[in-house]
Design an enzyme around this catalytic site. Structure first.
Site, PDB file in Angstrom:
ATOM      1  N   LEU A 197     -12.197  61.894-118.834  1.00  0.00           N
ATOM      2  CA  LEU A 197     -11.417  63.086-119.221  1.00  0.00           C
ATOM      3  C   LEU A 197     -10.434  62.644-120.296  1.00  0.00           C
ATOM      4  O   LEU A 197      -9.865  61.555-120.184  1.00  0.00           O
ATOM      5  CB  LEU A 197     -10.606  63.596-118.026  1.00  0.00           C
ATOM      6  CG  LEU A 197     -11.312  64.419-116.959  1.00  0.00           C
ATOM      7  CD1 LEU A 197     -10.503  64.406-115.675  1.00  0.00           C
ATOM      8  CD2 LEU A 197     -11.489  65.862-117.434  1.00  0.00           C
ATOM      9  N   HIS A 198     -10.254  63.417-121.335  1.00  0.00           N
ATOM     10  CA  HIS A 198      -9.193  63.076-122.282  1.00  0.00           C
ATOM     11  C   HIS A 198      -8.669  64.284-123.055  1.00  0.00           C
ATOM     12  O   HIS A 198      -7.632  64.202-123.685  1.00  0.00           O
ATOM     13  CB  HIS A 198      -9.655  62.010-123.281  1.00  0.00           C
ATOM     14  CG  HIS A 198     -10.509  62.565-124.382  1.00  0.00           C
ATOM     15  ND1 HIS A 198     -11.844  62.805-124.220  1.00  0.00           N
ATOM     16  CD2 HIS A 198     -10.200  62.957-125.643  1.00  0.00           C
ATOM     17  CE1 HIS A 198     -12.325  63.304-125.338  1.00  0.00           C
ATOM     18  NE2 HIS A 198     -11.364  63.422-126.228  1.00  0.00           N
ATOM     19  N   ARG A 199      -9.381  65.419-123.023  1.00  0.00           N
ATOM     20  CA  ARG A 199      -8.981  66.553-123.868  1.00  0.00           C
ATOM     21  C   ARG A 199      -7.624  67.097-123.455  1.00  0.00           C
ATOM     22  O   ARG A 199      -7.359  67.292-122.253  1.00  0.00           O
ATOM     23  CB  ARG A 199      -9.988  67.689-123.747  1.00  0.00           C
ATOM     24  CG  ARG A 199     -11.321  67.333-124.273  1.00  0.00           C
ATOM     25  CD  ARG A 199     -11.740  68.227-125.414  1.00  0.00           C
ATOM     26  NE  ARG A 199     -12.982  67.711-125.938  1.00  0.00           N
ATOM     27  CZ  ARG A 199     -13.201  67.399-127.207  1.00  0.00           C
ATOM     28  NH1 ARG A 199     -12.262  67.596-128.105  1.00  0.00           N
ATOM     29  NH2 ARG A 199     -14.359  66.927-127.593  1.00  0.00           N
ATOM     30  N   ARG A 206      -4.087  58.752-122.569  1.00  0.00           N
ATOM     31  CA  ARG A 206      -3.464  60.070-122.406  1.00  0.00           C
ATOM     32  C   ARG A 206      -3.414  60.481-120.924  1.00  0.00           C
ATOM     33  O   ARG A 206      -2.451  61.065-120.461  1.00  0.00           O
ATOM     34  CB  ARG A 206      -4.298  61.076-123.210  1.00  0.00           C
ATOM     35  CG  ARG A 206      -3.790  62.463-123.129  1.00  0.00           C
ATOM     36  CD  ARG A 206      -4.607  63.417-124.005  1.00  0.00           C
ATOM     37  NE  ARG A 206      -3.719  64.437-124.462  1.00  0.00           N
ATOM     38  CZ  ARG A 206      -3.421  64.692-125.712  1.00  0.00           C
ATOM     39  NH1 ARG A 206      -3.984  64.024-126.673  1.00  0.00           N
ATOM     40  NH2 ARG A 206      -2.573  65.628-126.016  1.00  0.00           N
ATOM     41  N   ASP A 259     -15.417  65.475-120.464  1.00  0.00           N
ATOM     42  CA  ASP A 259     -15.034  66.521-121.415  1.00  0.00           C
ATOM     43  C   ASP A 259     -15.161  66.003-122.852  1.00  0.00           C
ATOM     44  O   ASP A 259     -14.748  66.669-123.787  1.00  0.00           O
ATOM     45  CB  ASP A 259     -13.610  67.044-121.138  1.00  0.00           C
ATOM     46  CG  ASP A 259     -12.528  65.982-121.293  1.00  0.00           C
ATOM     47  OD1 ASP A 259     -12.845  64.833-121.630  1.00  0.00           O
ATOM     48  OD2 ASP A 259     -11.352  66.331-121.077  1.00  0.00           O
TER      49      ASP A 259
END
Ligand code: UD1
Length: 361
Positions: free
Chosen positions: A201-203, A238, A280
């Site tokens: 996940l990073h968005r 993030r 994502d």
């Protein structure tokens, strides 16, 4: 000689530029001179330096070293430094990749200096303007003189915006890279034992909203427990920052096995060893599809509609229904990627076209 300058800054751009750089080295070294500028958007060794080493990318001739910051800071600081550097180095063409703040900065600077901008991975649209990437894509495509799209679907998006005249469908340079690095990836060591799924996940729209983030972590954890497997989770900085800020303890979701961000070769290895992939990331969803693994896309829409339409991928919202997803994983379709993503020679096609389009004066 045609002087092509690559502008890169974030992980997926290193992979895309590597495919072009390899093709220049192998087929066009007498006609094309390349140079590479790094915006410094990604700067940790595991997010940047490691990729340069593994992929054999040329050493950057200039690094804007912008680092983290707001969108305006990242984009603006890249622009100021890049403008100065490009005025001195005067490349014939600037190649920009994907949809990051680095891409946008490059398109704005080069077009104002009357240096042609070429956009690799043009025409992607999610039709979700809440995503910073969507805004970056729209402006970059508008400013570019030549647009290379991966799929006919992307070409249709450009047609709708009146941009198809300067566009060409070439396939995917990420598919080129996945094929050409596949052998090297086999030698990588696994960082996890037993059956596992790979999760990333990073968005911003997922990570910066604690309820969405927890909704995904919780549903994925339940799914993994039902399937009796573990979730390998190479954590983007993030996500780490957000978990710390929100006081979320990943130990609550006990199927998760946290790792540092993986290198490119290690990512390919872990995709091929995983039961399925949930992500994502635009790049990772394709790489999983190339490896013919079921892909759970942790978003409400995807630019890669072909993967969902062919039932090779599914879209999942936070707190998704675990039983439905389990059923989907049991009956997903395995699809050949070549009709959409090309034959592994997208980079060569782009370079041949560039040599036709831009003759050095
Ligand atoms: C960016 C791109 C996204 C792309 C992704 C690939 C934009 C708007 N987003 O998202 O399209 O898919 O890169 O990873 O350009 N950080 C570090 N070390 C690093 C890099 C980042 O600690 O080397 C941290 C910083 O706290 C930073 C945060 O991660 O604020 C987010 O980084 P940023 O480059 O802004 O966006 P990404 O989420 O990586």
């Amino acid at each position: 000689m045609l002087h092509l300058m690559h502008l890169v800054g974030a992980r997926p751009q290193f992979i895309k530029a590597a495919a072009l750089s390899q093709a220049i080295y192998t087929h066009f070294s007498t006609q094309i001179k390349e140079s590479l500028v790094h915006s410094g958007q990604h700067y940790d060794y595991r997010m940047s330096g490691l990729f340069f080493e593994e992929l054999g990318l040329p050493k950057p001739v200039f690094n804007c070293a912008v680092g983290s910051g707001s969108h305006a800071q990242q984009t603006g600081n890249t622009m100021v430094q890049l403008e100065q550097y490009m005025q001195e180095s005067k490349p014939h063409v600037l190649l920009v990749y994907g949809d990051t703040n680095t891409t946008l900065a490059g398109a704005l600077v080069a077009s104002k200096l009357h240096i042609p901008v070429v956009h690799v991975e043009a025409g992607l649209r999610s039709f979700n303007r809440q995503m910073p990437e969507e805004l970056n894509r729209i402006i970059t495509d508008r400013l570019s003189e030549r647009l290379y799209t991966i799929t006919p679907h992307s070409m249709n998006c450009l047609r709708t915006e009146g941009l198809d005249q300067q566009a060409l469908v070439v396939g995917d340079v990420m598919y080129d890279a996945a094929l050409s690095f596949a052998d090297k990836a086999k030698d990588q060591a696994l960082v996890i034992e037993g059956e596992f799924a790979l999760v990333t996940l990073h968005r911003a729209e997922n990570v910066d909203q604690p309820e969405r983030l927890k909704g995904y972590l919780s549903a994925l954890d339940q799914l993994a427990k039902q399937q009796e497997l573990r979730l390998l989770f190479p954590m983007h900085p993030r996500v780490k920052a957000e978990l710390d800020a929100q006081g979320i303890d990943l130990k609550v979701y006990s199927s998760f096995v946290v790792e540092e961000p993986l290198s490119y070769l290690s990512t390919l290895k872990h995709i091929s060893a995983a039961q399925w992939v949930a992500t994502d990331s635009g790049g990772l969803q394709k790489e999983a599809f190339f490896a013919q693994k079921p892909v759970c896309i942790l978003r409400s829409e995807t630019e890669w509609v072909e993967m969902v339409e062919s039932n090779s991928a599914c879209l999942l919202s936070p707190n998704f229904n675990v039983e439905d997803t389990q059923r989907w994983l049991n009956k997903h379709t395995v699809t050949d990627p070549t009709p959409w993503f090309g034959q592994g020679n997208a980079a060569q096609t782009i370079l041949m076209d560039l040599l036709k389009q831009f003759k050095p004066s």
